[in-house]
Design a protein around this motif. Structure first.
Motif, mmCIF file in Angstrom:
data_model
loop_
_atom_site.group_PDB
_atom_site.id
_atom_site.type_symbol
_atom_site.label_atom_id
_atom_site.label_comp_id
_atom_site.label_asym_id
_atom_site.label_seq_id
_atom_site.Cartn_x
_atom_site.Cartn_y
_atom_site.Cartn_z
ATOM 1 N N ASP A 61 0.838 -1.200 0.000
ATOM 2 C CA ASP A 61 0.000 0.000 0.000
ATOM 3 C C ASP A 61 0.872 1.249 0.000
ATOM 4 O O ASP A 61 2.007 1.233 0.449
ATOM 5 C CB ASP A 61 -0.908 0.044 1.242
ATOM 6 N N THR A 62 0.310 2.345 -0.503
ATOM 7 C CA THR A 62 1.030 3.613 -0.475
ATOM 8 C C THR A 62 0.460 4.495 0.619
ATOM 9 O O THR A 62 -0.741 4.477 0.883
ATOM 10 C CB THR A 62 0.940 4.344 -1.824
ATOM 11 N N VAL A 63 1.340 5.255 1.243
ATOM 12 C CA VAL A 63 0.977 6.135 2.347
ATOM 13 C C VAL A 63 1.533 7.511 2.037
ATOM 14 O O VAL A 63 2.633 7.636 1.499
ATOM 15 C CB VAL A 63 1.600 5.609 3.669
ATOM 16 N N SER A 64 0.765 8.545 2.377
ATOM 17 C CA SER A 64 1.298 9.897 2.212
ATOM 18 C C SER A 64 1.498 10.506 3.589
ATOM 19 O O SER A 64 0.610 10.456 4.440
ATOM 20 C CB SER A 64 0.352 10.750 1.369
ATOM 21 N N LEU A 65 2.676 11.056 3.810
ATOM 22 C CA LEU A 65 3.015 11.705 5.073
ATOM 23 C C LEU A 65 2.866 13.207 4.860
ATOM 24 O O LEU A 65 3.670 13.836 4.171
ATOM 25 C CB LEU A 65 4.439 11.338 5.489
ATOM 26 N N ASP A 66 1.799 13.785 5.433
ATOM 27 C CA ASP A 66 1.451 15.185 5.191
ATOM 28 C C ASP A 66 2.180 16.154 6.107
ATOM 29 O O ASP A 66 2.312 17.326 5.778
ATOM 30 C CB ASP A 66 -0.056 15.393 5.360
ATOM 31 N N ALA B 50 5.135 7.338 0.400
ATOM 32 C CA ALA B 50 5.927 6.165 0.754
ATOM 33 C C ALA B 50 5.134 4.898 0.495
ATOM 34 O O ALA B 50 3.900 4.919 0.437
ATOM 35 C CB ALA B 50 6.338 6.235 2.221
ATOM 36 N N GLU B 51 5.852 3.801 0.345
ATOM 37 C CA GLU B 51 5.234 2.487 0.143
ATOM 38 C C GLU B 51 5.528 1.630 1.364
ATOM 39 O O GLU B 51 6.648 1.623 1.875
ATOM 40 C CB GLU B 51 5.837 1.834 -1.101
#
Length: 135
Positions: free
Chosen positions: A31-36, A57-58
């Motif tokens: 899964d992909t994650v976005s760090l805001d 990030a993955e």
């Protein structure tokens, strides 16, 4: 280009291609994650504006860290307590540093528009006649 991101109460300096272990994040491997929450960004020795910047990030894996032993003792009181702990971690591979953060206000507006379109139209109730007061 590098960025300083905050996740899980800790701060990490990341660049594209880095691998980091952070506090557990929801998701599965792949899964992909976005760090805001980007605190600072830079390119070489130059600092750039981090407002609206996102680090993507993955997720590589969900795993647990090394065991930490917590041992308490009070001498001459026959008091000993031993407890172990393993922290849940998420391994991330940083894919990109940069890009604009999705606008929260725009996303809320789109959801509101969808809700209005999906709801059936209601007819207004007829107004009641005002009661006459005796003088």
């Amino acid at each position: 280009m590098f960025a300083i991101v905050r996740t899980g109460g800790k701060q990490y300096r990341v660049a594209a291609g880095d691998k980091i272990a952070v506090e557990k994040l929801p998701g599965n491997a792949g899964d992909t994650v976005s760090l805001d929450d980007v605190l600072l960004a830079g390119d070489g020795g130059e600092v750039k504006d981090a407002k609206g910047l996102v680090v993507s990030a993955e997720i590589i894996a969900q795993e647990r860290g090394e065991k930490v032993i917590v041992f308490k003792k009070r001498r001459r009181h026959n008091y000993r307590r031993k407890q172990g702990h393993r922290q849940s971690l998420t391994l991330l591979r940083i894919t990109a540093v940069g890009g604009a953060a999705p606008k929260k206000a725009a996303a809320k507006a789109e959801k509101a528009d969808d809700a209005v379109e999906a709801a059936p139209a209601k007819k207004a109730a007829p107004k009641k006649a005002a009661a006459k007061t005796a003088e």
